[in-house]
Scaffold this motif. Structure first.
Motif, PDB file in Angstrom:
ATOM      1  N   TRP A 130       0.993  -1.107  -0.033  1.00  0.00           N
ATOM      2  CA  TRP A 130       0.091  -0.149  -0.091  1.00  0.00           C
ATOM      3  C   TRP A 130       0.890   1.276  -0.065  1.00  0.00           C
ATOM      4  O   TRP A 130       0.325   2.362  -0.300  1.00  0.00           O
ATOM      5  CB  TRP A 130      -0.886   0.019   1.262  1.00  0.00           C
ATOM      6  N   GLN A 131       2.172   1.207   0.233  1.00  0.00           N
ATOM      7  CA  GLN A 131       3.221   2.369   0.316  1.00  0.00           C
ATOM      8  C   GLN A 131       3.701   2.365  -0.868  1.00  0.00           C
ATOM      9  O   GLN A 131       4.677   3.184  -1.033  1.00  0.00           O
ATOM     10  CB  GLN A 131       3.874   2.213   1.572  1.00  0.00           C
ATOM     11  N   GLY A 132       3.451   1.556  -1.846  1.00  0.00           N
ATOM     12  CA  GLY A 132       4.172   1.650  -3.032  1.00  0.00           C
ATOM     13  C   GLY A 132       5.224   0.689  -3.358  1.00  0.00           C
ATOM     14  O   GLY A 132       5.790   0.787  -4.445  1.00  0.00           O
ATOM     15  N   LYS A 133       5.541  -0.114  -2.541  1.00  0.00           N
ATOM     16  CA  LYS A 133       6.675  -1.152  -2.606  1.00  0.00           C
ATOM     17  C   LYS A 133       6.180  -2.443  -2.874  1.00  0.00           C
ATOM     18  O   LYS A 133       5.394  -3.144  -2.026  1.00  0.00           O
ATOM     19  CB  LYS A 133       7.467  -1.258  -1.175  1.00  0.00           C
ATOM     20  N   GLU A 156      -3.364   3.469 -16.288  1.00  0.00           N
ATOM     21  CA  GLU A 156      -3.307   5.044 -15.475  1.00  0.00           C
ATOM     22  C   GLU A 156      -4.612   5.829 -15.628  1.00  0.00           C
ATOM     23  O   GLU A 156      -5.206   5.823 -17.051  1.00  0.00           O
ATOM     24  CB  GLU A 156      -2.166   5.570 -16.228  1.00  0.00           C
ATOM     25  N   GLY A 157      -5.554   6.239 -14.670  1.00  0.00           N
ATOM     26  CA  GLY A 157      -6.414   7.125 -14.837  1.00  0.00           C
ATOM     27  C   GLY A 157      -7.865   6.386 -15.273  1.00  0.00           C
ATOM     28  O   GLY A 157      -8.956   6.960 -15.391  1.00  0.00           O
ATOM     29  N   ALA A 174      -6.179  -3.787  -5.518  1.00  0.00           N
ATOM     30  CA  ALA A 174      -6.415  -2.654  -5.358  1.00  0.00           C
ATOM     31  C   ALA A 174      -5.100  -1.720  -5.112  1.00  0.00           C
ATOM     32  O   ALA A 174      -4.885  -0.679  -5.785  1.00  0.00           O
ATOM     33  CB  ALA A 174      -7.577  -2.263  -4.458  1.00  0.00           C
ATOM     34  N   LEU A 178      -3.646   0.864  -7.746  1.00  0.00           N
ATOM     35  CA  LEU A 178      -3.542   2.093  -7.328  1.00  0.00           C
ATOM     36  C   LEU A 178      -2.065   2.763  -7.478  1.00  0.00           C
ATOM     37  O   LEU A 178      -1.761   3.839  -7.923  1.00  0.00           O
ATOM     38  CB  LEU A 178      -3.912   2.464  -5.949  1.00  0.00           C
ATOM     39  N   ASN A 179      -1.283   1.816  -7.115  1.00  0.00           N
ATOM     40  CA  ASN A 179       0.279   2.243  -7.578  1.00  0.00           C
ATOM     41  C   ASN A 179       0.562   2.479  -8.947  1.00  0.00           C
ATOM     42  O   ASN A 179       1.587   3.139  -9.285  1.00  0.00           O
ATOM     43  CB  ASN A 179       1.108   1.169  -7.108  1.00  0.00           C
ATOM     44  N   ASN A 181      -1.549   3.978 -10.761  1.00  0.00           N
ATOM     45  CA  ASN A 181      -2.348   5.274 -10.945  1.00  0.00           C
ATOM     46  C   ASN A 181      -3.598   5.039 -11.604  1.00  0.00           C
ATOM     47  O   ASN A 181      -4.263   5.834 -12.233  1.00  0.00           O
ATOM     48  CB  ASN A 181      -1.605   6.233 -12.162  1.00  0.00           C
ATOM     49  N   ALA A 182      -4.201   3.937 -11.482  1.00  0.00           N
ATOM     50  CA  ALA A 182      -5.787   3.627 -11.676  1.00  0.00           C
ATOM     51  C   ALA A 182      -6.643   4.256 -10.773  1.00  0.00           C
ATOM     52  O   ALA A 182      -6.340   4.419  -9.634  1.00  0.00           O
ATOM     53  CB  ALA A 182      -6.006   2.105 -11.641  1.00  0.00           C
ATOM     54  N   THR A 183      -7.680   4.654 -11.284  1.00  0.00           N
ATOM     55  CA  THR A 183      -8.619   5.012 -10.203  1.00  0.00           C
ATOM     56  C   THR A 183      -9.463   3.815  -9.808  1.00  0.00           C
ATOM     57  O   THR A 183     -10.058   3.202 -10.494  1.00  0.00           O
ATOM     58  CB  THR A 183      -9.630   5.962 -10.843  1.00  0.00           C
ATOM     59  N   VAL A 184      -9.535   3.498  -8.468  1.00  0.00           N
ATOM     60  CA  VAL A 184      -9.887   2.240  -8.020  1.00  0.00           C
ATOM     61  C   VAL A 184     -11.292   2.344  -7.277  1.00  0.00           C
ATOM     62  O   VAL A 184     -11.144   2.985  -6.227  1.00  0.00           O
ATOM     63  CB  VAL A 184      -8.523   1.566  -7.221  1.00  0.00           C
TER      64      VAL A 184
ATOM     65  N   ARG B 165      -4.524  10.050  -1.985  1.00  0.00           N
ATOM     66  CA  ARG B 165      -4.023   8.574  -1.575  1.00  0.00           C
ATOM     67  C   ARG B 165      -2.825   8.667  -0.908  1.00  0.00           C
ATOM     68  O   ARG B 165      -1.953   7.941  -1.308  1.00  0.00           O
ATOM     69  CB  ARG B 165      -4.023   7.798  -2.843  1.00  0.00           C
ATOM     70  N   THR B 167      -0.388   8.311   2.230  1.00  0.00           N
ATOM     71  CA  THR B 167      -0.401   6.941   3.261  1.00  0.00           C
ATOM     72  C   THR B 167      -0.703   7.468   4.690  1.00  0.00           C
ATOM     73  O   THR B 167      -1.248   6.578   5.556  1.00  0.00           O
ATOM     74  CB  THR B 167       1.239   6.821   3.476  1.00  0.00           C
ATOM     75  N   LYS B 171      -5.377   6.618   1.965  1.00  0.00           N
ATOM     76  CA  LYS B 171      -5.380   5.143   2.047  1.00  0.00           C
ATOM     77  C   LYS B 171      -5.864   4.606   3.240  1.00  0.00           C
ATOM     78  O   LYS B 171      -6.660   3.595   3.088  1.00  0.00           O
ATOM     79  CB  LYS B 171      -3.956   4.582   1.538  1.00  0.00           C
ATOM     80  N   THR B 185     -14.243   4.305  -3.521  1.00  0.00           N
ATOM     81  CA  THR B 185     -13.605   4.500  -4.578  1.00  0.00           C
ATOM     82  C   THR B 185     -12.347   5.389  -4.302  1.00  0.00           C
ATOM     83  O   THR B 185     -12.393   6.491  -3.633  1.00  0.00           O
ATOM     84  CB  THR B 185     -14.416   5.328  -5.568  1.00  0.00           C
ATOM     85  N   MET B 186     -11.111   5.297  -4.656  1.00  0.00           N
ATOM     86  CA  MET B 186     -10.048   6.050  -4.519  1.00  0.00           C
ATOM     87  C   MET B 186      -9.365   6.717  -5.911  1.00  0.00           C
ATOM     88  O   MET B 186      -9.148   6.420  -6.781  1.00  0.00           O
ATOM     89  CB  MET B 186      -8.905   5.074  -3.929  1.00  0.00           C
ATOM     90  N   ALA B 187      -9.664   8.239  -5.536  1.00  0.00           N
ATOM     91  CA  ALA B 187      -9.329   9.126  -6.694  1.00  0.00           C
ATOM     92  C   ALA B 187      -7.983   9.837  -6.407  1.00  0.00           C
ATOM     93  O   ALA B 187      -7.759   9.933  -5.294  1.00  0.00           O
ATOM     94  CB  ALA B 187     -10.695  10.020  -7.013  1.00  0.00           C
ATOM     95  N   HIS B 188      -7.263  10.323  -7.506  1.00  0.00           N
ATOM     96  CA  HIS B 188      -6.151  11.025  -7.145  1.00  0.00           C
ATOM     97  C   HIS B 188      -5.961  11.916  -8.290  1.00  0.00           C
ATOM     98  O   HIS B 188      -6.631  12.165  -9.139  1.00  0.00           O
ATOM     99  CB  HIS B 188      -5.214  10.197  -6.746  1.00  0.00           C
ATOM    100  N   LYS B 190      -4.193  11.303 -10.974  1.00  0.00           N
ATOM    101  CA  LYS B 190      -4.117  10.780 -12.200  1.00  0.00           C
ATOM    102  C   LYS B 190      -5.872  10.498 -12.833  1.00  0.00           C
ATOM    103  O   LYS B 190      -5.869   9.960 -13.806  1.00  0.00           O
ATOM    104  CB  LYS B 190      -3.474   9.510 -12.308  1.00  0.00           C
ATOM    105  N   THR B 191      -6.658  10.554 -11.752  1.00  0.00           N
ATOM    106  CA  THR B 191      -7.970  10.347 -12.180  1.00  0.00           C
ATOM    107  C   THR B 191      -8.539  11.433 -13.230  1.00  0.00           C
ATOM    108  O   THR B 191      -8.364  12.636 -13.045  1.00  0.00           O
ATOM    109  CB  THR B 191      -8.969  10.594 -10.819  1.00  0.00           C
ATOM    110  N   THR B 192      -9.158  10.831 -14.253  1.00  0.00           N
ATOM    111  CA  THR B 192      -9.509  11.591 -15.346  1.00  0.00           C
ATOM    112  C   THR B 192     -10.926  12.370 -15.304  1.00  0.00           C
ATOM    113  O   THR B 192     -11.449  12.972 -16.121  1.00  0.00           O
ATOM    114  CB  THR B 192      -9.319  10.845 -16.489  1.00  0.00           C
TER     115      THR B 192
END
Lengths: 282, 282
Positions: A130-133, A156-157, A174, A178-179, A181-184, B165, B167, B171, B185-188, B190-192
């Motif tokens: 979740w922290q991107g690693k 992405e997006g 998820a 999210l890492n 860059n999808a909107t999840v 999003r 930490t 999240k 839903t998690m937006a950020h 890069k969300t379009t």
């Protein structure tokens, strides 16, 4: 017509890569070793374990198998895991789920040393994810991402819907998406408007285990479907989505069987290689 | 007209509860102690630290403050944290963010013993949160959930949109809301299609730090808004949402200031109490 995301074909390629990785480690005197643990005698578990042991052999990973009777106490099982944590010859440890009811599986997740956590279920590794690693990722999630990468699916997006929120698939998937860059969106049994969500989704990952969950009229044209479900109905294997209805609308879809499944065991072996490298600073 | 989610008023109530908890611990010979750490001389950090120390005093929590020059090496800082991990008199450790650039904040998160992790940023604690165990939760997220609970906001099955999003907020807020059965839903950045998502949302949590991000025409009637943003524009403090436009449409909304903010420091102190209890099996 949809591109069929062929996990079976891709698994063969991944296997070849793992073989090379293992050979390279062996040439440095490092022998990747996985210990697979069976508790009790669940017939489905036996099938999965056989698959895992067979693939380990194929790619040159040493495999050690431990079997404990279903009566083993939680304490004894955790002690066995602690012994394996300390055993320098073991690089990866996995306990085949499900375990008998008197054993709390989260205690197993917590006990396996994160650096030997082949399954990627330890809270530390999940927190890191979740922290991107994303070094250590549950095998099914790695399988999903391998398909996405191989077929150059741009996330992405994108509106990405994950149906199912298990610790093993839904939640870490998820995190990974999210890492990238999808909107999840995470949907589950308490979600009240599933078809609204599926209609809005560019990408759907389903891991529920219910056939016919997502039908053709629930998705938009061009959707990408990653179906992790594995259901048996009248002797037929099928995923969570109504494959025949969705194929004409989707831009890409995994078949079941032959999609995510074959990549999962290969991903597990990949993880053994990754852990072995981490343990040896390679 | 929206219910105004009054964090300031609620914080006073929480504080009284913490005071009682602390007194009860003290009557058992246990003295909850937080150690707050400042690295360098960030002016905003000084304000936050002063608030934290003041509140600790108010509720009877012992506070120890350490200040290190901004030149401190990462190694030295981590060593100091390890010393505090071993110090039985310290129940909670927190490093005020941001830290100077040469220090990797994730190393700080990883180093503080999870059982003294007041901020709830350790990957282990975050993994646990995703696995449904919510003893240790980042303070802002606890603040959000306290508002939701106090005002009986039903989140189960609701379309809940989290914008941002991090930490620290986004999240773990997603994890907590998912634990309460929201559809999340998690937006950020890069969300379009943000306005599509906001229009579909029953509940919006925003933690972006951009004023005017969510406007009145972007939300549906009856929406619940939790605004974690804290922005200054022309000398005015404001959140991420266009408050005046949304108040007439929302069913509930946090003001900024006076919403989530005042509850955050109180939640931090609550966490010290929780950790102290965990360490003493109370």
């Amino acid at each position: 017509m949809a591109i069929i995301l062929n996990g079976k074909k891709l698994a063969a390629k991944i296997k070849e890569n793992i073989k090379k990785d293992v050979e390279s480690l062996k040439s440095q005197g490092i022998f990747p070793t996985i210990c697979v643990i069976e508790v009790g005698d669940d017939p489905a578990s036996k099938i999965y374990l056989r698959l895992k042991r067979k693939l380990a052999k194929e790619v040159g990973i040493n495999e050690r198998a431990l079997h404990f009777p279903k009566e083993i106490t939680q304490e004894s099982l955790l002690n066995e895991l602690k012994k394996l944590n300390k055993d320098p010859k073991v690089n990866g440890i996995m306990v085949q789920l499900p375990v008998p009811e008197h054993i709390d599986e989260t205690k197993i997740f917590d006990t396996i040393d994160p650096i030997k956590d082949v399954d990627g279920f330890h809270p530390f590794n999940q927190g890191k994810l979740w922290q991107g690693k994303d070094n250590i990722v549950p095998a099914t999630v790695r399988a999903i991402m391998t398909l996405i990468d191989e077929y150059n699916i741009n996330v992405e997006g994108k509106n990405t819907l994950i149906i199912g929120r298990s610790t093993i698939v839904g939640k870490p998937a998820a995190a990974e998406l999210l890492n990238r860059n999808a909107t999840v969106t995470m949907a589950h049994s308490k979600t009240t408007n599933l078809s609204e969500l599926t209609k809005a989704a560019d990408i759907i990952v389903s891991d529920v285990g219910r056939p016919h969950l997502v039908t053709g009229n629930m998705v938009k044209d061009g959707v990408v479907i990653i179906d992790v479900g594995m259901n048996r109905e009248n002797g037929h294997l099928m995923g969570d989505v109504e494959y025949n209805e969705i194929v004409p609308k989707a831009s890409a879809i995994t078949p079941v069987p032959g999609g995510v499944g074959p990549l999962t065991v290969a991903s597990l072996m990949k993880q053994v290689v990754i852990l072995t490298r981490m343990q040896n600073d390679r």
